[in-house]
Design an enzyme around this catalytic site. Structure first.
Site, PDB file in Angstrom:
ATOM      1  N   GLY A   1       0.878  -1.158   0.000  1.00 35.14           N
ATOM      2  CA  GLY A   1       0.000   0.000   0.000  1.00 35.14           C
ATOM      3  C   GLY A   1       0.914   1.205   0.000  1.00 35.14           C
ATOM      4  O   GLY A   1       2.105   1.056   0.165  1.00 35.14           O
ATOM      5  N   CYS A   2       0.409   2.393  -0.234  1.00 32.66           N
ATOM      6  CA  CYS A   2       1.363   3.474  -0.415  1.00 32.66           C
ATOM      7  C   CYS A   2       0.730   4.843  -0.503  1.00 32.66           C
ATOM      8  O   CYS A   2      -0.473   4.986  -0.540  1.00 32.66           O
ATOM      9  CB  CYS A   2       2.135   3.299  -1.718  1.00 32.66           C
ATOM     10  SG  CYS A   2       2.938   1.746  -1.846  1.00 32.66           S
ATOM     11  N   SER A   3       1.613   5.841  -0.548  1.00 33.41           N
ATOM     12  CA  SER A   3       1.196   7.181  -0.944  1.00 33.41           C
ATOM     13  C   SER A   3       1.983   7.565  -2.187  1.00 33.41           C
ATOM     14  O   SER A   3       3.131   7.160  -2.347  1.00 33.41           O
ATOM     15  CB  SER A   3       1.500   8.171   0.180  1.00 33.41           C
ATOM     16  OG  SER A   3       2.882   8.145   0.478  1.00 33.41           O
TER      17      SER A   3
END
Lengths: 375, 503
Positions: free
Chosen positions: A10-12
């Site tokens: 998951g990430c930004s």
């Protein structure tokens, strides 16, 4: 360095570009990604920047990571007949670097993880020798070499390989990596950034985003559930998918469709996140014909699963989501600046006053193009 | 001839319940039931087709295995002993029907499908679009586009003919002759309603079914029965049949008693003559001959229809398939050793060919290695029993799956394996008018349509749990399969990791 495990994440993500080609330093993009600190977990982050090496803009800038000096020697031995090294140096870094500002997404006491234990980071500005281009184009040659080094030269990894651009990535929080790599001292007309939340084992430096090949860079929030077929689709075209992460398929797919198959970039985005048949069936004749053909021919390139992606290249930036928008992305415009980020707050942090803010529809690419004539 | 062999099944009538309506006598097409004051079964004739059991209004009939005790011997199973006795009595080849029933491993049952948890959300097919649409036919490796002065983009590449499927399951080749016209009617109607294809098999296409041309694969087999220009053009696709999974390398034989007026017209042979399909096509003794036939058919159909080549899964299937694609075929149909048939020598059915799972994996991988996977679609046939098998076949690399036996079961078949006798009690593998009548084509079409609708729902559920919303994201995605109880070489051949190993 290379861990033999696959890491969904998951990430930004955040991206900014000046369409008029104005070059801005890295402080803004660091602040933007720092705001989204909580979307990552400190196991990986990175940046891609375009326009940073105007004095070496004709050479391929290889950002390299080496496990140790032996790996560096092995790799330089490998470069010897294959490239002409015009200039090389250690990457300027600030070991133990930490982002010390406060943003509304990160407070001094939280996060702030000094960057330690980096691999050997070195950059090479290289030309391709004339005689190497007898049978393949220059870019094809560079792609093959990148594949060769990543798979064959033990302990060496190509972080980026484009002209007048580079990737700065590693294990840690992205804002700390930004300080570590001294990004405030670089000026670029496109910046993209990534903060990572790998969901099982610690990332390795090479496995952080952005993923780069030639001047393509990808930052990606999500997981490619169709990775298995995307990989098998790419392999016969000579791509070696050995980085154990799904993001690399995105970079290679763009390389295949846009560079090798000469597809307009908007159409390539449509192949990767195709419209649904129910929508295709209602399109006007010409569009329907194109969309149908793309789905028939490029089914193996369709990306499925949740993702938002920012693709950078030397002439622009493309942001797009999966077909049902399972991951967030907001875009904004202010004068000649185009912004994209996982959260609107990541944009507001660096540009509070915006002309236009919108959430692109699922599967609809947002394309930023550098104005004509801008070098 | 009287056989010394004991009966295979025992038919028991509960005379307390039986009300002597004789429905079982009328229904039994194998002459097992006679009426002498009461129903008397002749056990020896029972094939366990369950027709009498199903239609007895009092449920007074049961059929059980004749559990004779044989002196135990792993090597000499009762089956083998009985076969020897039969051959000693007759001096003939043992004939049988349907697919290989032996205990070879069924690899589908050793493959498990992935699902999403947390990091990639699963998708609810009841809320989100879920796409099964599939196109069969040759695709170019890449598309070319043009841009005019106004910046309008247009497609330059002309794509060869494609056949659209709304569900990635097509009906397998079963000839009119081997099966009844009512089976063909049911299949054609169901294919048309479900947006898929039926396959004529090698016996031509009855004129009554010409209106369904958009949903029909017409077959050209070694006997060339019923093949004429209009036939070839009354189709969505043309298939050259080289081999069949149940009898690789073997021809076919439709006995003359089945060749009545209608079959005679459809097959273009005189009434009452045997229809013999040679083992090879006598104009195809090499791959270059095959190429000539492919292009002869393309010429005859004005390059408007994809041409498929069907082969049985044999040892060298990958190289053969590659040759077929290079010879110009737009679709390759691979038929595994579990594939059914109306009649085959038992020794061939039970001992020749390889499992479809391995053949499919080998062909898909080989075509990808050679960079020609886009040049042809792959149809996977022979032993597909459920939507789970379909999903696994597609994940291994098939474009769509083919069902023959499963479709017949939907029509009532109980897999008694007596198709070759022409006495099918369910009106499927027979030409006797009184038996054919038993299958109502409207009801048959409903049942087949139901089956495909049910499988579509299940496939969408599988895609949703995999977190993808389009069948092309499963196609060839072996990463989403894991093997259990398979040795490492089989796993390697399948291109599948063992269960327990992550990505």
């Amino acid at each position: 360095m290379r861990r033999n495990c696959y890491i969904p994440s998951g990430c930004s993500i955040s991206g900014m570009m000046s369409e008029s080609g104005k070059r801005l330093d890295g402080n803004a993009i660091i602040r933007s990604i720092a705001l989204m600190h909580d979307r990552g977990n400190g196991l990986g982050g990175g940046f891609a920047a375009y326009g940073i090496y105007p004095w070496h803009s004709d050479q391929y800038a290889f950002h390299m990571m080496f496990d140790d000096m032996d790996a560096k020697e092995r790799c330089e031995e490998h470069f010897k007949d294959r490239f002409e090294i015009v200039f090389d140096e250690e990457m300027p870094t600030r070991p133990g670097g930490v982002f010390e500002e406060e943003t509304s997404g990160r407070h001094g006491d939280f996060g702030g993880q000094p960057i330690i234990d980096p691999p050997i980071l070195w950059r090479y500005f290289m030309d391709v020798p004339e005689e190497r281009m007898r049978f393949v184009s220059e870019r094809e040659y560079v792609v093959e070499e990148v594949m060769e080094i990543n798979s064959k030269v033990d302990g060496a990894f190509v972080a980026s390989s484009g002209k007048n651009m580079g990737a700065f990535k590693g294990v840690g929080y992205p804002e700390d990596l930004g300080v570590f790599y001294k990004l405030g001292e670089y000026k670029a007309y496109i910046w993209t950034a990534h903060g990572r939340f790998p969901t099982n084992t610690p990332g390795w430096w090479g496995g952080a985003h952005p993923f780069c090949l030639l001047d393509w860079s990808i930052v990606h929030n999500g997981e490619i559930s169709s990775y298995g077929i995307n990989k098998r689709y790419l392999e016969p075209f000579g791509y070696r998918l050995e980085l154990r992460t799904d993001t690399e398929v995105v970079a290679y797919l763009f390389d295949l469709l846009v560079r090798r198959h000469k597809m307009p970039i908007e159409l390539a985005a449509k192949a990767l996140a195709s419209p649904f048949w129910k929508d295709i069936d209602r399109m006007p004749e010409r569009e329907r014909r194109i969309a149908t053909a793309i789905r028939q021919v490029y089914g193996g390139a369709l990306l499925n699963g949740p993702f938002s992606i920012i693709l950078g290249h030397s002439r622009g930036m493309v942001g797009f989501n999966d077909r049902i928008k399972l991951r967030p992305m907001t875009c904004a415009k202010k004068d000649d600046m185009l912004y994209m980020a996982s959260e609107e707050s990541g944009i507001r942090e660096i540009a509070p006053d915006l002309d236009l803010v919108w959430s692109p529809r699922a599967g609809t690419p947002v394309v930023g193009v550098l104005e004509e004539g801008v070098e | 001839m009287n056989s010394e062999l004991p009966p295979e099944f025992i038919v028991k009538v509960d005379y307390d319940r039986c009300r002597r309506c004789r429905r079982c006598v009328m229904n039994c097409s194998f002459g097992c039931m006679t009426f002498k004051d009461r129903v008397v079964p002749e056990h020896r004739r029972c094939v366990a087709c369950q027709r009498c059991v199903t239609y007895c209004p009092e449920y007074a009939i049961t059929v059980s295995k004749n559990e004779l005790a044989y002196k135990e011997n792993e090597n000499w199973s009762p089956e083998i002993r009985k076969n020897i006795l039969k051959q000693a009595e007759t001096g003939g080849m043992l004939l049988t029907g349907m697919g290989n029933p032996r205990e070879y491993p069924i690899l589908w049952d050793h493959l498990l499908i992935d699902a999403c948890q947390v990091t990639n959300p699963s998708i609810d097919p009841l809320r989100e679009p879920m796409e099964l649409r599939t196109f069969l036919g040759r695709k170019p490796e890449r598309l070319e586009f043009s841009m005019d002065e106004a910046g309008e983009i247009d497609l330059v590449t002309e794509i060869e003919p494609q056949v659209r499927l709304d569900v990635p399951v097509v009906f397998g080749a079963m000839s009119y002759g081997a099966v009844s016209l009512n089976v063909h009617r049911s299949l054609a109607m169901a294919a048309s309603r479900s947006g898929t294809l039926m396959n004529t098999g090698e016996g031509g296409l009855h004129r009554e079914l010409y209106p369904y041309s958009g949903n029909i694969i017409v077959q050209v087999a070694s006997g060339r029965f019923g093949v004429h220009s209009e036939y070839l053009n009354t189709s969505a696709m043309v298939e050259i049949k080289i081999g069949q999974g149940a009898k690789p390398g073997i021809g076919g034989h439709l006995p003359g008693e089945k060749v009545g007026e209608d079959i005679s017209k459809t097959r273009m042979i005189p009434v009452g003559t045997d229809a013999l399909s040679p083992a090879p096509h006598h104009d195809i003794y090499s791959i270059e001959d095959l190429s000539q036939l492919i292009f002869a058919i393309k010429e005859a159909t004005d390059y408007e229809k994809p041409v498929s080549v069907k082969i049985s899964a044999v040892h060298n299937v990958a190289a053969i398939a590659s040759g077929i694609v290079r010879a110009g075929a737009d679709v390759v149909t691979i038929d595994g050793f579990r594939g059914g048939t109306g009649a085959t020598p038992m020794v061939i059915r039970d001992n020749v060919g390889i499992p479809i799972e391995l053949a499919l994996a080998a062909v898909d991988e080989r075509l990808r290695e050679e960079g020609i996977r886009n040049n042809a679609s792959i149809l996977c046939a022979g032993g597909i029993r459920s939507s789970g098998d379909v999903a696994k076949a597609i994940a291994l690399g098939a474009d769509a799956a083919v069902i023959g036996t499963a479709a017949l079961v939907a029509l009532g078949c109980r897999i008694c394996q007596k198709c070759y006798t022409g006495n099918c009690a369910w009106g499927i593998a027979t030409q006797k008018p009184e038996l054919v009548r038993r299958l109502n084509p409207q009801i048959g079409a409903d049942r087949l349509t139901n089956l495909l609708a049910a499988w579509s729902l299940e496939l969408k559920e599988i895609l949703g749990s995999l977190g993808v919303n389009s069948i092309e994201s499963l196609r060839g995605s072996r990463e989403r399969l894991r093997g259990v109880g398979l040795d490492s070489q089989t796993l390697e051949l399948l291109g599948v990791k063992p269960a327990g190993v992550g990505q």
